[in-house]
Motif scaffolding. Structure first.
Motif, mmCIF file in Angstrom:
data_model
loop_
_atom_site.group_PDB
_atom_site.id
_atom_site.type_symbol
_atom_site.label_atom_id
_atom_site.label_comp_id
_atom_site.label_asym_id
_atom_site.label_seq_id
_atom_site.Cartn_x
_atom_site.Cartn_y
_atom_site.Cartn_z
ATOM 1 N N MET A 1 0.845 -1.204 0.000
ATOM 2 C CA MET A 1 0.000 0.000 0.000
ATOM 3 C C MET A 1 0.876 1.248 0.000
ATOM 4 O O MET A 1 1.781 1.387 0.826
ATOM 5 N N ALA A 2 0.613 2.162 -0.928
ATOM 6 C CA ALA A 2 1.392 3.385 -1.037
ATOM 7 C C ALA A 2 0.812 4.465 -0.134
ATOM 8 O O ALA A 2 -0.406 4.673 -0.090
ATOM 9 N N ALA A 3 1.669 5.154 0.579
ATOM 10 C CA ALA A 3 1.242 6.272 1.420
ATOM 11 C C ALA A 3 1.107 7.530 0.583
ATOM 12 O O ALA A 3 1.792 7.708 -0.430
ATOM 13 N N ASP A 4 0.225 8.413 1.012
ATOM 14 C CA ASP A 4 0.117 9.722 0.371
ATOM 15 C C ASP A 4 1.205 10.666 0.883
ATOM 16 O O ASP A 4 1.775 11.444 0.120
ATOM 17 N N ILE A 5 1.450 10.599 2.186
ATOM 18 C CA ILE A 5 2.487 11.440 2.807
ATOM 19 C C ILE A 5 3.273 10.591 3.786
ATOM 20 O O ILE A 5 2.690 9.825 4.557
ATOM 21 N N VAL A 6 4.601 10.740 3.764
ATOM 22 C CA VAL A 6 5.465 10.111 4.757
ATOM 23 C C VAL A 6 6.406 11.169 5.317
ATOM 24 O O VAL A 6 7.060 11.902 4.566
ATOM 25 N N PHE A 7 6.459 11.255 6.627
ATOM 26 C CA PHE A 7 7.407 12.126 7.319
ATOM 27 C C PHE A 7 8.566 11.271 7.811
ATOM 28 O O PHE A 7 8.362 10.237 8.468
ATOM 29 N N LEU A 8 9.793 11.703 7.511
ATOM 30 C CA LEU A 8 10.996 10.971 7.908
ATOM 31 C C LEU A 8 11.883 11.831 8.803
ATOM 32 O O LEU A 8 11.781 13.058 8.807
ATOM 33 N N ASN A 9 12.770 11.169 9.551
ATOM 34 C CA ASN A 9 13.841 11.839 10.309
ATOM 35 C C ASN A 9 13.299 12.876 11.295
ATOM 36 O O ASN A 9 13.856 13.966 11.442
ATOM 37 N N GLY A 10 12.225 12.528 11.960
ATOM 38 C CA GLY A 10 11.623 13.485 12.876
ATOM 39 C C GLY A 10 11.632 13.048 14.322
ATOM 40 O O GLY A 10 12.162 11.994 14.688
ATOM 41 N N GLU A 11 11.033 13.877 15.139
ATOM 42 C CA GLU A 11 10.746 13.570 16.534
ATOM 43 C C GLU A 11 9.221 13.414 16.596
ATOM 44 O O GLU A 11 8.492 14.377 16.828
ATOM 45 N N VAL A 12 8.760 12.219 16.317
ATOM 46 C CA VAL A 12 7.324 11.946 16.255
ATOM 47 C C VAL A 12 6.864 11.526 17.647
ATOM 48 O O VAL A 12 7.310 10.511 18.182
ATOM 49 N N VAL A 13 5.971 12.322 18.232
ATOM 50 C CA VAL A 13 5.474 12.068 19.579
ATOM 51 C C VAL A 13 4.035 11.552 19.453
ATOM 52 O O VAL A 13 3.095 12.341 19.328
ATOM 53 N N PRO A 14 3.837 10.237 19.479
ATOM 54 C CA PRO A 14 2.498 9.690 19.236
ATOM 55 C C PRO A 14 1.479 9.957 20.343
ATOM 56 O O PRO A 14 0.278 9.904 20.101
ATOM 57 N N VAL A 15 1.955 10.202 21.576
ATOM 58 C CA VAL A 15 1.085 10.299 22.746
ATOM 59 C C VAL A 15 0.347 8.971 22.934
ATOM 60 O O VAL A 15 -0.867 8.927 23.168
ATOM 61 N N ASP A 16 1.087 7.890 22.815
ATOM 62 C CA ASP A 16 0.524 6.570 23.077
ATOM 63 C C ASP A 16 0.666 6.242 24.558
ATOM 64 O O ASP A 16 1.161 7.058 25.347
ATOM 65 N N HIS A 17 0.248 5.053 24.939
ATOM 66 C CA HIS A 17 0.246 4.709 26.366
ATOM 67 C C HIS A 17 1.648 4.566 26.930
ATOM 68 O O HIS A 17 1.858 4.706 28.138
ATOM 69 N N GLU A 18 2.626 4.274 26.077
ATOM 70 C CA GLU A 18 4.000 4.077 26.555
ATOM 71 C C GLU A 18 4.838 5.346 26.466
ATOM 72 O O GLU A 18 6.028 5.330 26.809
ATOM 73 N N ASN A 19 4.252 6.450 25.965
ATOM 74 C CA ASN A 19 4.998 7.693 25.760
ATOM 75 C C ASN A 19 6.230 7.483 24.885
ATOM 76 O O ASN A 19 7.307 8.026 25.140
ATOM 77 N N ASN A 20 6.077 6.688 23.848
ATOM 78 C CA ASN A 20 7.165 6.462 22.905
ATOM 79 C C ASN A 20 7.474 7.731 22.120
ATOM 80 O O ASN A 20 6.627 8.621 21.983
#
Length: 542
Positions: free
Chosen positions: A1-20
């Motif tokens: 499946m092809a993505a429309d947008i991909v962000f690379l090399n970032g500080e992605v803060v998902p705000v998930d339960h583990e604070n990854n």
């Protein structure tokens, strides 16, 4: 499946339960399809994919402001004291005179964001000063808290308020020593005047677009609108969303700034209930006002103000009246909430929620309290036991901090007590209450972390929280407060593609500089709706 947008090399803060903290995120259509390392998203990249190299910049879930007023946009149609940086009565009067020149005779001249505590004279304009500008145009000046206004004689005439008016408590219609009206109106009479001075439907739709565009420029993708002037306001928001003029998601409270109980009854009779709607526009809680403004100050407190031993603030209703309104809404299946700033008002709302649950038990109600200003430990304990969601306003300290210390003394240690909420495991969702203060969530996060006024004064520093904790209050917690945490509020696979890109790393920014970060891109439903240019802000999806 092809993505429309991909962000690379970032500080992605998902705000998930583990604070990854991740490196990359991929979007397809209006959904998130991958979050992880660059390698985790590489398989979704094709020649058709828009690839954005973040170069270490932060990606966050779209901000959710859990309490503001889209009526903020109307400020841009009148004299905006904050935007114009009004610093004196002279400045204000000059701005009103200029506005008069472009306003047809008989139509309203309006000003907003006035704060007597920050201007040279330290006072309100007088009714005589406003009458000198015009006796043919009604003039309405709203204090920054929107709970107090000052008007000219023509405005009083239109609203039907005169020296013989006795419908309200004396302290809500200010008079001088001779009994003459000063033009200053407080709480209920202010709300009556605000309704008389309201904008037309056409003006509202134009102002809603202005507000929506500004929200997007600050990375806000969802708002919980805290009410305007009853059914007309509610209907106009829906129409603006439907037409595409408003492009942020809306959770609309059933609330009127004047006679909210009448609006609630109408909605109950119509069979409308919390949760009806879709991802763009959804019906929110039934809301009433119980007391006043924290900066006014007019909030209802259990102990007198530190600044005035005879002042306990203003209450809109008795306990019995609050119970009657909120219990009926609870019984009919609504999420219920109330504007309650002082501890006396908060206690009354908690009494009502508790009695409603005893009479008509329900699970997962997620009843709220808007603001919950002075929330001392006994009230926190009751909130926890009742699963109440408080909606604090961190940026208030930046603009009003010194006034809080003056008026409430040591009680500032339990004002909007974010650290206590976390310790008590109370889910609190943050809001700006814009236009009372700036809607910029990065300022809110900054103040939640630093707990200082704009002058650097510490205001209840015991309530400081971490950057990640503050981000969660502006994202996942906001989604939880509207029963939408399975759809948005975090960057996880399958959730709506609402996200914001900052101009730097928020986790590596010095805490005292968080407010200086800016939003460079805002995406809603997988579409880039805002991308910063050299202008103040630019919306690229017209």
């Amino acid at each position: 499946m092809a993505a429309d947008i991909v962000f690379l090399n970032g500080e992605v803060v998902p705000v998930d339960h583990e604070n990854n903290v991740e490196q990359s995120i991929a979007i397809k259509g209006n959904k998130i399809i991958a979050v992880g390392s660059n390698q985790d998203t590489s398989s979704y990249i094709t020649e058709k994919t828009k690839v954005i190299d973040l170069q270490g910049k932060t990606v966050l879930p779209g901000f959710i402001d859990s309490h503001l007023h889209i009526l903020h946009g109307t400020n841009k149609l009148g004299v905006d004291c904050k935007e114009l940086q009004i610093k004196s009565i002279k400045d204000l009067l000059q701005a009103l005179k200029a506005k008069k020149l472009e306003t047809p005779t008989g139509q309203w001249i309006r000003a907003s964001g006035f704060n007597e505590m920050t201007i040279l004279e330290g006072r309100y304009p007088t009714i005589d000063e406003l009458n000198e500008i015009s006796t043919e145009h009604p003039i309405y000046i709203s204090r920054t808290c929107n709970h107090i206004c000052v008007v000219n004689s023509k405005a009083l005439e239109i609203a039907g308020i005169n020296e013989n008016t006795t419908d309200y408590e004396n302290d809500q219609i200010e008079r001088d020593q001779t009994g003459k009206l000063t033009g200053r109106l407080i709480e209920s009479t202010n709300m009556k005047m605000a309704e008389a001075a309201k904008y037309s439907g056409e003006e509202l739709l134009r102002s809603f677009k202005l507000a929506s565009d500004e929200f997007l420029s600050y990375g806000i993708t969802s708002i919980h609108d805290a009410g305007g002037h009853g059914p007309d306001h509610f209907r106009n928001i829906f129409l603006a969303v439907q037409s595409g003029e408003v492009r942020v998601r809306v959770y609309a409270m059933i609330c009127s700034l004047n006679n909210s109980e009448e609006f609630i009854d109408k909605m109950i009779d119509a069979g409308i209930v919390t949760g009806i709607g879709d991802d763009k526009f959804r019906v929110g809680p039934a809301k009433i006002f119980t007391d006043g403004s924290s900066s006014g100050p007019t909030i209802a407190t259990r102990k007198p103000y530190t600044s005035n031993p005879n002042d306990y603030g203003i209450l809109y209703y008795t306990q019995e009246e609050i119970d009657k309104i909120l219990t009926k809404a609870h019984q009919k299946g609504y999420q219920i909430t109330a504007h309650a700033q002082g501890d006396r008002a908060i206690e009354m709302v908690l009494n009502s929620i508790e009695s409603s649950q005893k009479k008509y038990p329900r699970k997962n109600c997620r009843h709220r309290i808007e603001h919950a200003g002075i929330t001392e430990p006994d009230l926190q304990e009751r909130m926890k036991n009742l699963d109440v969601i408080p909606i604090p306003n961190p940026p208030f300290f930046y603009e009003f901090g010194e006034g809080y210390i003056k008026n409430y003394g040591e009680r500032v240690d339990h004002m909007y007590p974010l650290r206590d909420y976390l310790n008590q495991k109370i889910i609190a969702a943050a809001g700006s209450d814009c236009p009372v203060t700036s809607c910029n969530p990065l300022l809110g996060i900054h103040v939640a972390v630093n707990r200082k006024s704009k002058n650097g004064i510490n205001v209840g520093g015991n309530q400081r929280i971490s950057v990640l904790e503050a981000i969660r209050m502006y994202t996942w917690n906001g989604a939880y407060a509207s029963f939408e945490e399975e759809r948005k509020g975090s960057l996880e696979v399958g959730k709506l593609a609402d996200l914001v890109v900052l101009d730097n790393s928020i986790l590596n920014t010095e805490e005292q500089n968080i407010k200086d970060l800016t939003v460079t891109m805002t995406i809603v439903d997988g579409e880039i709706l805002f991308e910063r240019s050299t202008s103040k802000y630019e919306n690229i999806k017209q």
